[in-house]
Design an enzyme around this catalytic site. Structure first.
Site, short mmCIF file in Angstrom:
data_model
loop_
_atom_site.label_atom_id
_atom_site.label_comp_id
_atom_site.label_asym_id
_atom_site.label_seq_id
_atom_site.Cartn_x
_atom_site.Cartn_y
_atom_site.Cartn_z
N CYS A 1 0.84 -1.20 0.00
CA CYS A 1 0.00 0.00 0.00
C CYS A 1 0.88 1.26 0.00
O CYS A 1 1.65 1.48 -0.92
CB CYS A 1 -0.96 -0.05 1.19
SG CYS A 1 -2.29 1.17 1.15
N ILE A 2 0.81 2.10 1.04
CA ILE A 2 1.60 3.32 1.11
C ILE A 2 2.99 3.06 1.70
O ILE A 2 3.88 3.91 1.60
CB ILE A 2 0.86 4.40 1.95
CG1 ILE A 2 1.52 5.79 1.84
CG2 ILE A 2 0.77 3.97 3.41
CD1 ILE A 2 1.58 6.35 0.42
#
Length: 225
Positions: free
Chosen positions: A135-136
């Protein structure tokens, strides 16, 4: 002996810690692929976010204590972990990865990294031990390792975040949600997960493939995204 994969958590909940689906899918994939998860988090405090309203509550919570909710109480202080304790490491996403483990959300490419996270990541990279990011969390990897290693990473297709990753010296690669990007030279695997996912099953598939790729790097197998 089972391979030991460090799972670095950043709290409990997408807005102020680890994204719970991503963390659980990571732990499940590690177990299903015959490895052992070693959960860890920094012993620091975070701003609490009301997950119904999305607004700060004014309270603060301890990252390690909150992360213990996901790991069923089995969690170590990352300050006590060395690269020699692990065969590989992986970072689930959630805003905590970008604002508790570092301050990428506010400073972008100029982000500073929580010292124990930075130390362990640098140790793992120097020893060429596999690193995973979801994800991030690839933004954290980029901010920590970008200038020295210029790794290839993905957060999916978001142009603004990709530009900030490139500004660290890293190289962003666009990637669909069910796939992953493999940097063979640096042994780094990343996947977009909820940066792109519209369905929970998409997140699960991308993470499962990423964990498999991470573990295959330990066997020096040739793999592709």
């Amino acid at each position: 002996m089972k391979k030991r994969v460090g799972v670095v958590l950043s709290g409990c909940g997408v807005y102020d810690g680890s994204e719970i689906h991503e963390a659980v899918f990571t732990l499940l994939a590690i177990d299903q692929n015959g490895a052992q998860a070693v959960c860890m988090a920094p012993d620091i405090e975070l701003e609490e976010i009301n997950h119904l309203s999305g607004q700060p509550t004014g309270a603060r919570r301890n990252v390690q204590i909150e992360s213990a909710r996901i790991s069923r109480g089995k969690i170590k202080n990352i300050a006590d972990i060395k690269s020699s304790d692990l065969d590989a490491i992986i970072f689930p996403g959630g805003f905590g990865a970008a604002k508790n483990l570092c301050d990428f959300t506010s400073k972008g490419a100029d982000a500073s990294i929580q010292p124990d996270v930075a130390r362990l990541l640098q140790e793992m990279a120097a020893e060429k031990k596999p690193i995973g990011a979801i994800c991030i969390a690839p933004a954290l990897i980029a901010a920590t390792l970008g200038k020295q290693y210029t790794p290839q990473l993905t957060i999916g297709t978001d142009a603004g975040t990709a530009a900030a990753i490139n500004a660290t010296g890293s190289r962003h690669v666009a990637c669909p949600v069910r796939d992953f990007v493999l940097d063979k030279e640096n042994k780094i695997v990343s996947t977009p997960a909820y940066m792109l996912a519209a369905r929970i099953s998409e997140t699960a598939e991308g993470i499962d493939r990423t964990v498999k790729a991470l573990l295959e790097l330990l066997s020096n197998l040739t793999i592709g995204g």
